[in-house]
Design a protein around this motif. Structure first.
Motif, PDB file in Angstrom:
ATOM      1  N   VAL A   1       3.309   9.785 -10.027  1.00  0.00           N
ATOM      2  CA  VAL A   1       2.591   9.980 -11.289  1.00  0.00           C
ATOM      3  C   VAL A   1       1.872  11.320 -11.272  1.00  0.00           C
ATOM      4  CG1 VAL A   1       0.667   9.117 -12.697  1.00  0.00           C
ATOM      5  CG2 VAL A   1       2.373   7.520 -11.807  1.00  0.00           C
ATOM      6  N   GLN A   2       1.242  11.651 -10.143  1.00  0.00           N
ATOM      7  CA  GLN A   2       0.554  12.933 -10.026  1.00  0.00           C
ATOM      8  C   GLN A   2       1.537  14.088 -10.186  1.00  0.00           C
ATOM      9  OE1 GLN A   2      -1.323  12.651  -6.192  1.00  0.00           O
ATOM     10  NE2 GLN A   2      -3.203  11.763  -7.033  1.00  0.00           N
TER      11      GLN A   2
ATOM     12  N   LYS B   1       0.824  -1.215   0.000  1.00  0.00           N
ATOM     13  CA  LYS B   1       0.000   0.000   0.000  1.00  0.00           C
ATOM     14  C   LYS B   1       0.853   1.259   0.000  1.00  0.00           C
ATOM     15  CE  LYS B   1      -4.107  -1.939   2.145  1.00  0.00           C
ATOM     16  NZ  LYS B   1      -4.955  -2.003   3.325  1.00  0.00           N
TER      17      LYS B   1
ATOM     18  N   VAL C   1       3.936   5.533  -5.672  1.00  0.00           N
ATOM     19  CA  VAL C   1       3.908   5.535  -7.139  1.00  0.00           C
ATOM     20  C   VAL C   1       2.810   6.463  -7.641  1.00  0.00           C
ATOM     21  CG1 VAL C   1       3.388   4.095  -9.169  1.00  0.00           C
ATOM     22  CG2 VAL C   1       4.937   3.245  -7.394  1.00  0.00           C
ATOM     23  N   LYS C   2       1.659   6.380  -7.027  1.00  0.00           N
ATOM     24  CA  LYS C   2       0.533   7.235  -7.406  1.00  0.00           C
ATOM     25  C   LYS C   2       0.907   8.716  -7.254  1.00  0.00           C
ATOM     26  CE  LYS C   2      -4.340   7.599  -6.223  1.00  0.00           C
ATOM     27  NZ  LYS C   2      -5.378   7.127  -5.322  1.00  0.00           N
ATOM     28  N   LYS C   3       1.578   9.054  -6.161  1.00  0.00           N
ATOM     29  CA  LYS C   3       1.999  10.430  -5.913  1.00  0.00           C
ATOM     30  C   LYS C   3       3.016  10.879  -6.959  1.00  0.00           C
ATOM     31  CE  LYS C   3       1.753  13.980  -3.185  1.00  0.00           C
ATOM     32  NZ  LYS C   3       0.538  14.745  -3.100  1.00  0.00           N
TER      33      LYS C   3
ATOM     34  N   TRP D   1       2.390   1.636  -3.411  1.00  0.00           N
ATOM     35  CA  TRP D   1       1.364   2.049  -4.356  1.00  0.00           C
ATOM     36  C   TRP D   1       1.040   3.531  -4.199  1.00  0.00           C
ATOM     37  CZ3 TRP D   1      -0.768   1.446  -8.759  1.00  0.00           C
ATOM     38  CH2 TRP D   1      -2.000   2.004  -9.048  1.00  0.00           C
ATOM     39  N   LEU D   2       0.898   4.001  -2.963  1.00  0.00           N
ATOM     40  CA  LEU D   2       0.620   5.416  -2.739  1.00  0.00           C
ATOM     41  C   LEU D   2       1.779   6.289  -3.216  1.00  0.00           C
ATOM     42  CD1 LEU D   2      -1.044   5.282   0.780  1.00  0.00           C
ATOM     43  CD2 LEU D   2      -2.159   5.806  -1.391  1.00  0.00           C
TER      44      LEU D   2
END
Length: 121
Positions: free
Chosen positions: A112-113, A102, A108-110, A105-106
């Motif tokens: 990308v943003q 988790k 990686v998401k950040k 994943w958070l």
């Protein structure tokens, strides 16, 4: 030392403070007004009766629920030596792996943003 009796609101404040770790949020949840909670929550926690109550409760919680250093070291040593085949270890490992996934994943998401934000500029 004479223990001071807390009124229900003060006791709720102390219990919520232990639970939440934030004096202002604890005061709001205990029923104090927003203005009072914002300005006086930390003053309330300095109250000797509330402070003693919190200290006593933390000691009770510590002795009831929290493993001390010796217990932890003995448990980990038993696992390392293969002296225990506790199913709890499997669940702990799965839990930790899920937490790591988790967090990654958070992250990686950040990232990308951030890249998308930079591209838009």
């Amino acid at each position: 030392m004479i223990e001071r009796k807390l009124n229900p609101k003060q006791q709720a404040l102390a219990d919520y403070c232990i639970e939440l770790g934030n004096a202002e949020e604890a005061a709001l949840k205990a029923g104090y007004s927003k203005a009072y909670a914002r300005g006086k929550a930390y003053t309330l926690l300095a109250n000797v009766g509330i402070k003693v109550y919190i200290d006593n409760r933390l000691e009770e919680i510590k002795s009831e629920r929290v493993a001390d250093q010796q217990e932890i070291m003995e448990y980990l040593t038993a696992i390392m030596r293969g002296e225990t085949t506790s199913i709890d270890v499997v669940f702990l490992v799965k839990y930790l792996i899920n937490k790591i996934i988790k967090v990654v994943w958070l992250w990686v998401k950040k990232m990308v943003q951030i890249k998308l934000t930079l591209k838009l500029k």
